[in-house]
Motif scaffolding. Structure first.
Motif, mmCIF file in Angstrom:
data_model
loop_
_atom_site.group_PDB
_atom_site.id
_atom_site.type_symbol
_atom_site.label_atom_id
_atom_site.label_comp_id
_atom_site.label_asym_id
_atom_site.label_seq_id
_atom_site.Cartn_x
_atom_site.Cartn_y
_atom_site.Cartn_z
ATOM 1 N N UNK A 1 1.189 -1.204 0.351
ATOM 2 C CA UNK A 1 0.194 0.236 0.026
ATOM 3 C C UNK A 1 0.480 1.754 -0.010
ATOM 4 N N UNK A 2 2.185 1.051 0.353
ATOM 5 C CA UNK A 2 2.411 2.631 0.473
ATOM 6 C C UNK A 2 4.112 2.368 -0.553
ATOM 7 N N UNK A 3 3.957 1.905 -1.573
ATOM 8 C CA UNK A 3 4.529 1.133 -2.020
ATOM 9 C C UNK A 3 3.971 2.193 -3.818
ATOM 10 N N UNK A 4 1.980 2.113 -3.871
ATOM 11 C CA UNK A 4 1.315 2.710 -4.246
ATOM 12 C C UNK A 4 1.633 4.482 -3.718
ATOM 13 N N UNK A 5 1.354 4.516 -2.703
ATOM 14 C CA UNK A 5 1.584 6.005 -1.919
ATOM 15 C C UNK A 5 2.775 6.375 -3.230
ATOM 16 N N UNK A 6 3.920 6.103 -3.081
ATOM 17 C CA UNK A 6 4.672 6.194 -3.887
ATOM 18 C C UNK A 6 4.778 6.861 -5.266
ATOM 19 N N UNK A 7 4.081 5.835 -5.911
ATOM 20 C CA UNK A 7 4.053 6.537 -7.357
ATOM 21 C C UNK A 7 3.033 7.933 -6.718
ATOM 22 N N UNK A 8 2.117 7.675 -5.828
ATOM 23 C CA UNK A 8 1.409 9.273 -6.457
ATOM 24 C C UNK A 8 1.498 10.179 -5.998
ATOM 25 N N UNK A 9 2.265 9.806 -4.995
ATOM 26 C CA UNK A 9 3.514 11.411 -5.524
ATOM 27 C C UNK A 9 4.082 12.207 -6.496
ATOM 28 N N UNK A 10 4.443 10.925 -7.969
ATOM 29 C CA UNK A 10 4.567 11.573 -8.661
ATOM 30 C C UNK A 10 3.493 12.194 -9.731
ATOM 31 N N UNK A 11 2.521 11.286 -9.335
ATOM 32 C CA UNK A 11 0.883 11.857 -10.250
ATOM 33 C C UNK A 11 0.625 12.635 -9.848
ATOM 34 N N UNK A 12 1.149 13.385 -8.266
ATOM 35 C CA UNK A 12 -0.396 14.530 -7.902
ATOM 36 C C UNK A 12 1.272 15.749 -7.897
ATOM 37 N N UNK A 13 2.620 15.660 -8.091
ATOM 38 C CA UNK A 13 3.679 16.279 -7.966
ATOM 39 C C UNK A 13 3.510 17.730 -9.094
ATOM 40 N N UNK A 14 3.168 19.154 -8.474
ATOM 41 C CA UNK A 14 4.683 19.308 -9.443
ATOM 42 C C UNK A 14 5.309 20.012 -9.300
ATOM 43 N N UNK A 15 6.754 19.273 -8.842
ATOM 44 C CA UNK A 15 7.897 19.416 -8.750
ATOM 45 C C UNK A 15 8.350 18.310 -10.108
ATOM 46 N N UNK A 16 9.441 18.266 -10.269
ATOM 47 C CA UNK A 16 10.198 18.089 -11.656
ATOM 48 C C UNK A 16 10.077 16.191 -11.647
ATOM 49 N N UNK A 17 9.721 15.505 -12.036
ATOM 50 C CA UNK A 17 9.159 14.094 -12.028
ATOM 51 C C UNK A 17 10.465 13.803 -12.331
ATOM 52 N N UNK A 18 11.974 13.919 -12.689
ATOM 53 C CA UNK A 18 13.323 12.961 -12.925
ATOM 54 C C UNK A 18 14.431 13.072 -12.198
ATOM 55 N N UNK A 19 14.108 14.229 -11.531
ATOM 56 C CA UNK A 19 14.479 14.536 -9.733
ATOM 57 C C UNK A 19 13.093 13.146 -8.507
ATOM 58 N N UNK A 20 12.173 12.975 -8.629
ATOM 59 C CA UNK A 20 11.763 12.386 -7.496
ATOM 60 C C UNK A 20 12.058 10.843 -8.141
ATOM 61 N N UNK A 21 12.284 10.195 -9.320
ATOM 62 C CA UNK A 21 12.655 9.524 -9.495
ATOM 63 C C UNK A 21 13.628 8.927 -9.268
ATOM 64 N N UNK A 22 14.402 9.760 -9.498
ATOM 65 C CA UNK A 22 16.191 9.338 -9.565
ATOM 66 C C UNK A 22 16.750 9.404 -7.393
ATOM 67 N N UNK A 23 15.608 10.351 -6.649
ATOM 68 C CA UNK A 23 15.896 10.387 -5.261
ATOM 69 C C UNK A 23 15.189 8.696 -4.865
ATOM 70 N N UNK A 24 14.427 9.036 -5.879
ATOM 71 C CA UNK A 24 13.392 7.957 -4.924
ATOM 72 C C UNK A 24 14.487 6.693 -4.511
ATOM 73 N N UNK A 25 16.031 6.592 -5.540
ATOM 74 C CA UNK A 25 16.435 5.180 -5.914
ATOM 75 C C UNK A 25 17.836 5.801 -5.256
ATOM 76 N N UNK A 26 17.744 6.295 -4.184
ATOM 77 C CA UNK A 26 18.932 6.857 -3.408
ATOM 78 C C UNK A 26 20.206 7.531 -3.915
ATOM 79 N N UNK A 27 19.459 8.495 -5.418
ATOM 80 C CA UNK A 27 20.880 8.876 -5.956
ATOM 81 C C UNK A 27 20.104 10.796 -6.099
ATOM 82 N N UNK A 28 21.600 11.316 -6.312
ATOM 83 C CA UNK A 28 21.092 12.737 -6.768
ATOM 84 C C UNK A 28 21.086 13.323 -8.029
#
Length: 481
Positions: free
Chosen positions: A407-434
């Motif tokens: 359930x938490x993993x779906x919430x993480x996906x929804x952060x990408x859906x709802x964000x007004x920030x850079x999608x790429x930055x959020x994706x990369x940070x999810x995997x512990x990178x900058x």
């Protein structure tokens, strides 16, 4: 002989891609290696070249039949004859012959489930392997706990003191997944090569809809106006068939692909897509792993994936040739509810645990739960694994934690859906990178023009001698009246 010379001798390449040489050098030194290399970076060479240098069998544990077959075909293109896939494509007689002759092969591809079979283990224990490879190693963490528990047993059956080096390969993994890989494979202080997960040539965008049916209309309009090849992901087998049928009716070359189709049908559809006979595949997440098609220009998610790892894996199938590609995420209100349902649908629950215990009390095999329709085959595999590892109360806790994580993993996906920030930055940070740099046409938030990335569809006017197959049939039918 230097590695570059051996690379040219066996594969015709004059230089390594980033990470390949570093990984191979560590393997040749006898070290375990965990390598995270993006899709299209040549992960398979990291075990293929050592296979020729060691000149002893390499065991490759692989998750999917299509992935195994693709790797086998690839090696055969390099004139390698001593390669085999030990899987369910073989009948009992063929399997027996392959197992008996296993020591004669240079590259042996096998699934975790086949690896656990007693006759296979007995044969492997008599052989001197040069390397053990776990391809798509993130499956240990993503699939092992709740889908294919034999992934969690790999370390138990190959992890003896005299084993050869282990190479774990994946395109993406979070810190937690990396930890699971190292723990469950019982790796010994592995060398880690971790490449950036960012793929600058894949441009990210998303569209919001009030109604789910509006998404289908958008897909039909978009695919008739823009060029592929492309993959459309959805989480429903029924929807793959419906969308592909509508695309066919619109004059597009498309096909549905899902786990409910016959294995040979899936292979045929996959091959048509690879050779360009099909422009669009509408698929569940059963499609994609090991599909070596370089020129996929679009990946469209009709429904949101159940977790970020799947999303990253799936969009990574675009632009393997390094040219511009686009990943499009479609969302309508309520999509997350279906994603949550899909995520936990086949997880066993406390009722299943009680039924399992009751079978044991009656001295009946718990596997009868499947025959009696009390649990799915997948659900039973998971339940049976944990019931043989832990106490009943501990299993209840494990399954509840797994549900919460899903359930938490779906919430993480929804952060990408709802964000007004850079999608790429959020994706990369999810995997512990900058993220080091935003490319042009980065994403929806940073600004993107699809017209600069995707070519418009070319409308071809048919001459009298080039009429469509529909027109030809129509003319034949009318002519026979």
């Amino acid at each position: 002989m230097q590695l570059e010379a051996l690379l040219e001798k066996y594969f015709g390449y004059t230089s390594f891609r980033p990470g390949q040489k570093e990984v191979i050098e560590q393997i040749l030194m006898g070290n375990d290696v965990l390598a995270l290399l993006p899709t299209g970076m040549g992960k398979s060479l990291c075990y293929q070249l050592p296979g020729y240098i060691f000149n002893k069998p390499v065991l490759i544990i692989s998750p999917l039949l299509s992935l195994m077959q693709d790797q086998v075909d690839q090696l055969k293109q390099f004139k390698e004859k001593r390669v085999v896939a030990l899987n369910s494509f073989l009948n009992a007689h063929q399997k027996r012959n392959v197992v008996q002759a296993l020591h004669h092969y240079r590259f042996i591809f096998i699934s975790p489930e086949m690896l656990m079979q007693q006759q296979v283990l007995q044969k492997l224990n008599t052989m001197e392997l040069s390397l053990i490879v776990v391809d798509e190693a993130h499956c240990i963490s993503q699939w092992g706990f709740d889908f294919r528990p034999d992934y969690l047993r790999i370390g138990e059956v190959v992890g003896n003191d005299n084993r050869p080096p282990i190479l774990a390969l994946s395109a993406t993994a979070t810190d937690k997944v990396v930890g699971d890989i190292k723990d469950y494979l019982k790796m010994k202080e592995p060398f880690e090569y971790i490449h950036s997960v960012d793929r600058p040539n894949i441009h990210l965008t998303k569209f919001m809809f009030y109604d789910r049916e509006d998404k289908i209309d958008w897909i039909l309009r978009h695919t008739t106006e823009t060029e592929g090849p492309g993959i459309i992901y959805t989480q429903s087998r029924t929807k793959t068939e419906m969308i592909s049928e509508k695309m066919l009716q619109a004059g597009l070359s498309a096909a549905a692909y899902h786990g409910g189709k016959d294995t040979l049908d899936r292979q045929f559809i996959q091959q048509q897509f690879i050779n360009g006979s099909l422009e669009w595949i509408v698929a569940t997440n059963a499609f994609g792993m090991g599909v070596h098609k370089q020129n996929v220009r679009q990946v469209i998610h009709e429904s949101i994936p159940s977790n970020m790892a799947n999303y990253m894996q799936e969009i990574g199938r675009a632009g393997r040739d390094g040219k511009d590609a686009v990943a499009i995420l479609l969302y309508a209100e309520g999509d997350e509810d279906f994603a949550r349902f899909i995520g936990i649908d086949e997880l066993p629950n406390e009722v299943h645990i009680e039924i399992y215990d009751n079978y044991k009390v009656r001295n009946e095999p718990p596997s009868n739960m499947i025959n009696n329709g009390e649990i799915s085959e997948t659900g039973f595999r998971v339940l049976n694994y944990w019931m043989n590892q832990l106490s009943t109360n501990e299993v209840k806790n494990v399954l509840q934690n797994m549900k919460n994580e899903k359930l938490q993993e779906v919430n993480e996906v929804m952060r990408i859906v709802k964000t007004s920030q850079c999608m790429r930055k959020m994706l990369v940070q999810y995997f512990g990178q900058n993220l080091e740099k935003n490319p042009d046409n980065c994403c929806s938030a940073c600004g993107i023009s699809l017209q600069e990335i995707i070519n418009p569809r070319q409308q071809v006017e048919l001459g009298h001698d080039e009429m469509s197959w529909q027109k030809r049939i129509e003319k034949l039918l009318i002519g026979n009246l």
